[in-house]
Design a protein around this motif. Structure first.
Motif, short mmCIF file in Angstrom:
data_model
loop_
_atom_site.label_atom_id
_atom_site.label_comp_id
_atom_site.label_asym_id
_atom_site.label_seq_id
_atom_site.Cartn_x
_atom_site.Cartn_y
_atom_site.Cartn_z
N ASP A 106 0.85 -1.19 0.00
CA ASP A 106 0.00 0.00 0.00
C ASP A 106 0.89 1.24 0.00
N GLU A 107 1.50 1.51 -1.15
CA GLU A 107 2.47 2.61 -1.25
C GLU A 107 1.85 3.95 -0.89
N SER A 108 0.62 4.20 -1.32
CA SER A 108 -0.04 5.48 -1.06
C SER A 108 -0.54 5.60 0.38
N GLN A 109 -0.64 4.49 1.06
CA GLN A 109 -1.17 4.40 2.43
C GLN A 109 -2.67 4.67 2.51
N GLU A 110 -3.33 4.80 1.37
CA GLU A 110 -4.77 5.08 1.35
C GLU A 110 -5.59 3.90 1.87
N VAL A 111 -5.16 2.68 1.59
CA VAL A 111 -5.91 1.51 2.07
C VAL A 111 -5.79 1.40 3.59
N ALA A 112 -4.59 1.60 4.12
CA ALA A 112 -4.41 1.56 5.58
C ALA A 112 -5.29 2.62 6.25
N LYS A 113 -5.36 3.80 5.65
CA LYS A 113 -6.20 4.86 6.21
C LYS A 113 -7.68 4.48 6.12
N ALA A 114 -8.09 3.89 5.00
CA ALA A 114 -9.49 3.49 4.84
C ALA A 114 -9.89 2.44 5.87
N PHE A 115 -8.97 1.55 6.19
CA PHE A 115 -9.24 0.53 7.20
C PHE A 115 -9.16 1.09 8.62
N GLY A 116 -8.46 2.19 8.80
CA GLY A 116 -8.21 2.71 10.14
C GLY A 116 -7.12 1.92 10.85
N ALA A 117 -6.23 1.31 10.07
CA ALA A 117 -5.12 0.54 10.65
C ALA A 117 -4.20 1.47 11.42
N VAL A 118 -3.70 1.01 12.54
CA VAL A 118 -2.84 1.87 13.35
C VAL A 118 -1.49 1.23 13.69
N CYS A 119 -1.39 -0.09 13.62
CA CYS A 119 -0.16 -0.72 14.04
C CYS A 119 0.11 -1.98 13.23
N THR A 120 1.30 -2.52 13.44
CA THR A 120 1.66 -3.82 12.87
C THR A 120 2.03 -4.73 14.03
N PRO A 121 1.33 -5.83 14.19
CA PRO A 121 0.23 -6.31 13.36
C PRO A 121 -1.12 -5.70 13.77
N ASP A 122 -1.99 -5.55 12.80
CA ASP A 122 -3.37 -5.12 13.04
C ASP A 122 -4.24 -6.04 12.19
N PHE A 123 -5.11 -6.80 12.85
CA PHE A 123 -5.91 -7.85 12.20
C PHE A 123 -7.36 -7.41 12.04
N PHE A 124 -7.91 -7.62 10.84
CA PHE A 124 -9.30 -7.30 10.53
C PHE A 124 -9.96 -8.57 10.01
N SER A 178 3.68 1.32 15.59
CA SER A 178 2.78 2.19 14.83
C SER A 178 3.10 2.09 13.35
N ILE A 179 2.07 2.25 12.52
CA ILE A 179 2.31 2.33 11.09
C ILE A 179 3.14 3.59 10.84
N LYS A 180 4.15 3.45 10.00
CA LYS A 180 5.07 4.56 9.72
C LYS A 180 4.49 5.39 8.57
N TRP A 181 3.76 6.43 8.96
CA TRP A 181 3.08 7.28 7.98
C TRP A 181 4.07 8.22 7.31
N LYS A 182 3.80 8.53 6.04
CA LYS A 182 4.61 9.49 5.30
C LYS A 182 4.35 10.88 5.84
N SER A 183 5.38 11.74 5.79
CA SER A 183 5.18 13.13 6.20
C SER A 183 4.35 13.85 5.14
N ALA A 184 3.59 14.80 5.61
CA ALA A 184 2.70 15.54 4.69
C ALA A 184 3.48 16.40 3.74
#
Length: 184
Positions: A106-124, A178-184
């Motif tokens: 998920d290079e754009s991180q949009e899927v992680a954001k859509a899921f509300g994922a916050v950490c690794t591991p995060d299970f849905f 924590s998921i390592k989010w890209k800087s804005a």
């Protein structure tokens, strides 16, 4: 720093996505969905919480797939700051550990954001109609693997979802980096 996701929001619908996998194929939620449910796992290569349970994840995923549950893992970390989580290294991890499921990037991180994922591991864990039924931990492991006879919380929950369509009402949240989010 350890992060804990929120507990299950029962019935929340899985967001759609299409992402590239380490096997060279692009997968959508429709491709991954199993007849008895779907498990989406947010993981990464470098996290000690994931490393401690990776063999258990592989074991449980294979057994859940046999039970008709579709499984995929997604890495969304910023590889500029965490190069060990690169797509190339994801492929090595998937191959070295014999993943029976797609490992998606998920290079754009949009899927992680859509899921509300916050950490690794995060299970849905979703039921057959894409309603969330499990957002707990794999087992009692932390930064180190728990005892070999630890209760298989994720596996048991998802087998219950496959059989009844419902997850356990009592769930213990996962914990990880924590998921390592890209800087804005």
């Amino acid at each position: 720093m350890a992060v804990t996701p929120p507990i299950c929001d029962f019935g929340w619908k899985a967001p759609g996505f299409t992402l590239p996998a380490t096997d060279g194929v692009h997968y959508s939620l429709d491709d991954i969905r199993g007849p008895n449910g779907t498990l989406i796992m947010f993981i990464c290569n470098h996290c000690p919480y994931v490393q401690a349970i990776l063999d258990r994840i592989v074991r449980d995923a294979a057994q859940l797939q046999e039970a008709g549950i579709g499984v995929a893992a997604i890495s969304a970390n910023d590889v500029a700051d965490y190069p060990e989580d690169s797509f190339e290294n994801m492929g090595k991890i998937a191959k070295d550990h014999g993943f029976s499921f797609p490992y998606l990037y998920d290079e754009s991180q949009e899927v992680a954001k859509a899921f509300g994922a916050v950490c690794t591991p995060d299970f849905f864990g979703f039921d057959a109609r894409d309603g969330l039924q499990y957002r707990g931990r794999l087992d009692a492991s932390m930064r180190q693997a728990g005892p070999s006879d630890a209760k298989r919380e994720l596996y048991e929950a998802m087998i219950g979802v496959a059989r009844t369509g419902a997850g356990p009402r009592e769930q213990i949240a996962s914990m990880g980096c924590s998921i390592k989010w890209k800087s804005a």
